[in-house]
Design an enzyme around this catalytic site. Sequence first.
Site, PDB file in Angstrom:
ATOM      1  N   THR A 553       0.704  -1.621  -0.134  1.00 29.89           N
ATOM      2  CA  THR A 553       0.181  -0.073   0.147  1.00 29.89           C
ATOM      3  C   THR A 553       0.838   1.183   0.011  1.00 29.89           C
ATOM      4  O   THR A 553       2.440   1.015   0.129  1.00 29.89           O
ATOM      5  CB  THR A 553      -0.578   0.313   1.675  1.00 29.89           C
ATOM      6  N   VAL A 607      12.996   2.717  -3.945  1.00 29.90           N
ATOM      7  CA  VAL A 607      13.738   3.234  -4.455  1.00 29.90           C
ATOM      8  C   VAL A 607      14.381   2.656  -5.405  1.00 29.90           C
ATOM      9  O   VAL A 607      14.441   1.262  -5.752  1.00 29.90           O
ATOM     10  CB  VAL A 607      15.294   3.689  -3.868  1.00 29.90           C
ATOM     11  N   LEU A 611      14.900  -2.452  -9.705  1.00 27.08           N
ATOM     12  CA  LEU A 611      16.268  -2.504 -10.120  1.00 27.08           C
ATOM     13  C   LEU A 611      16.854  -2.728  -8.908  1.00 27.08           C
ATOM     14  O   LEU A 611      16.562  -2.228  -7.299  1.00 27.08           O
ATOM     15  CB  LEU A 611      16.586  -0.870 -10.009  1.00 27.08           C
ATOM     16  N   ASP A 676       8.413  12.303  -3.623  1.00 30.87           N
ATOM     17  CA  ASP A 676       8.479  11.018  -4.133  1.00 30.87           C
ATOM     18  C   ASP A 676       9.924  10.903  -4.392  1.00 30.87           C
ATOM     19  O   ASP A 676      10.586  10.077  -3.703  1.00 30.87           O
ATOM     20  CB  ASP A 676       7.995  10.630  -5.351  1.00 30.87           C
ATOM     21  N   LYS A 680      13.017   9.141  -2.008  1.00 27.00           N
ATOM     22  CA  LYS A 680      13.913   8.362  -2.582  1.00 27.00           C
ATOM     23  C   LYS A 680      15.415   8.663  -2.353  1.00 27.00           C
ATOM     24  O   LYS A 680      16.769   7.504  -1.693  1.00 27.00           O
ATOM     25  CB  LYS A 680      14.467   8.075  -3.839  1.00 27.00           C
ATOM     26  N   GLY A 795       6.123   0.427 -13.025  1.00 26.14           N
ATOM     27  CA  GLY A 795       5.314  -0.088 -13.072  1.00 26.14           C
ATOM     28  C   GLY A 795       4.984  -1.061 -12.281  1.00 26.14           C
ATOM     29  O   GLY A 795       5.863  -1.442 -11.619  1.00 26.14           O
TER      30      GLY A 795
END
Length: 813
Positions: A553, A607, A611, A676, A680, A795
């Site tokens: 969430t 982050v 990746l 955002d 990160k 994504g």
Amino acid sequence: MKVLKFGGSSVASPENISKIKNILSSYNDKIILVVSAFGGVTDQLLKAGSLAAGQDDSYKDTFQEIETRHLDTIKKLIPITNQSKVLSKVKSELNVLETLLEGAFFIGEITPKLSDKIVSFGELLSSYIISEFFISQGLDCSYKDSRELIKTHKIGGKNTVDFKQTNSNCSSYFKPAKAKIIVCPGFIASSANGDITTLGRGGSDYTAAIYAAAVDADILEIWTDVSGMYTANPKMVKQAKAIPHISYEEAMELSHFGAKVLYPPTIQPVLAKGISINIKNTFQPEEPGTLITKSKNEKGKTVRGISHIGNMALLSLEGPGMVGIPGISKRFFEVLSQADISVVLITQASSEHSICVGISADDVEKSVEVVNEAFAYEMERGRIKPVHPEENLAIVALVGDNMKSHQGLSGKMFSTLGKNNVNIRVIAQGASERNISCVINEKDVKKALNALHEEFFEENIKQLNLFVMGVGNVGAKFLNQIKLQDKYLKKNLKLKLRVIGISNSRNMYFDEKGIDLNSWSDQLATGEKADKASFIKKVNEMNYRNSIFVDNTASHEIAETYSSFLSNSISVVTCNKIACSSEYGNYAHLKSLARTYNAPFLFETNVGAGLPIIDTLKNLIASGDKILKIQAVLSGSLNFVFNNFNDTTTFHDIVKKAQEEGYTEPDPKIDLSGIDVMRKILILARESGHILEIEDIKNKPFLPKESLETTNNEDFFKSLTKYEDDFQKMFGDAKKKNSKLKYVAKFENGEASVGLEQIPKGHDFYNLEESDNIVLFYTERYPNLPMIIKGAGAGADVTASGIFADIIRIGNF
Ligand code: ADP
Ligand code: ASP
Ligand code: MG
């Protein structure tokens, strides 16, 4: 001759009793068939007795249930023509039972003698009904009352089998007996003066063993509701397997430590005669079951089984007056034994300062009383402390003949328990070295058994138990990946991921066997109403080993729950950035809980989605490298926006599209305002070892003030349309310089900043496609040419696979 014993569940219903008849059809030998009371009847009789003794007239209801159960069984099993004789005999026995209960009710008391008499009706009635059923079916069957064969006498105040008398009774009765099948009640016996006595709970196994030894039977078969003696109680450990072959000693040790499938005293009589025991399943007679013989297991597995005894308490006798004074432990054990309290486990500190024994919790009150009384003199003088029992405990034991010749088993046992946050109170190793046992909290038993079973029996397939909060875009993809990878993980990584709980904001659903991932959404729809507190409670209560809470969430509320999981040794995997970018104290606290409780806290997807950025950073630092500088494009959403925005589109439409395709947070302002990205770079700075707060990060916003101040998505989008000219100007300025717009995060010399920059051709950031992220790590080992990590950074699919990777990291932990 063979002796077959059918337990309570094997005779629990007319259908089950018919199964026994089918089983018997494959035997040619003469059979002594021992039966238990119909499943549950012994408990009902004891209940009726104690209600009556407490002058509670609801004993009558219990009696009624017992009566109906027996009469119904007769009606279902015995053909009408033979019924009346059996009904009237059983009725008259039940009348006697009723009178006995009435007696207890009026006196308001029940003596052990009366209790034995009352409880004996279970086996008396079941054996009689079953023998009449066999006769009505044309079997060559007769009935013998075990009270006439098994005789008990008192030794040390306890009813004990008088083997001399019993063996002589049995051989003179069974050997000449003509019938092919002789049905006998288990559990009951009688004393020399004819009083009814019993052999202890579970005692029908013992009855059968006594007969088998007395007649030198070829085999003793114990028919029950499981396919043998298992590597652990199959009701507690789903993966437990029947042990094909086991020695008498191992079986005895397992049963002493709680493997209820065999009543502990059962082995002694047959062991002396070398008669094998076969434990068989009435409901799956084709299964081979477990064969118990005298041959030792010398080459087989070191650990043969794990058992446990619940409802235990520890009683410690300690005090300075115990040191060097002989006879204290002798007195301690004598007192307990005189009070008929059996000691299951003993440990003594080498300083002689204390002795600690494990006893049944039912004996606590009595034991405290007798011990405090016996040592009153020493206690008054402060030489020995008054005993304080510890309750709600259980013993878990590893058993195997072959354990003594192997080092490191106890180490493995304790580290497995430790890793799962199971606190060990006491450790004891049997003198035979066939057993290592420890005392733990009762609430941890299931987890401990499953963790140990996994460690010692499951070919290293490690099961991870997942609780997944949030099953939207990312969560749904994640569940699908687990489903698709199930086989691969088992085969190649020896991991099994089992999803036990799922929740969205509306519903939550749990299945302890693992949710079927083909239909999780249908099941979730049938689940109970979602509630954060009860979700946490449930996860903690289930107390599974290798539990992982997965947060998919973006919720503040959920981020606040991590500490309650970690402090219960439940790992946390999250793509929610809120916890790691909250105040430094909270972030540090969560990391320290993770270390203290051995429960990984992983957030790789915070982050760059899937990746491996955080993991790489951790590995660099762990190997001794130092981070000098980080430069990065960390917003897949902003990249998507600026890669698609140009003089033929509008800024509004591109942001809308990014939102629709799942590239932005549900609230796109979180991405566009730079928050955002600030979160990160903050997380990367913290992971590099710096203490930083979000306010320390410089942010030059590119959005107009009015857009930043909107409070809902609708107003936000409206403001984007209003300032379209400004956005076009930003684009045009960059284009003039042959540059592209990129939202860049930097960290150097302890300072972090974020902002939109014009990136010229040739720069590492210039050619970022779609939602790509890129991170450049300049370190002591990579001072000039940085280590670069680049790829899709947003994504649902890649985020789900990043969460997946964290789960696998925990699996390999
Ligand atoms: P019966 O009524 O046939 O005498 P019990 O209930 O006394 O049967 O014993 C069978 C039960 O023992 C099983 O259903 C199982 O729950 C329990 N049990 C405990 N430990 C073990 C074990 N290691 N292997 C098999 N069964 C076990
Ligand atoms: N019926 C008795 C009991 O439940 C004995 C037995 O089933 O073995 O304990
Ligand atoms: Mg039993």
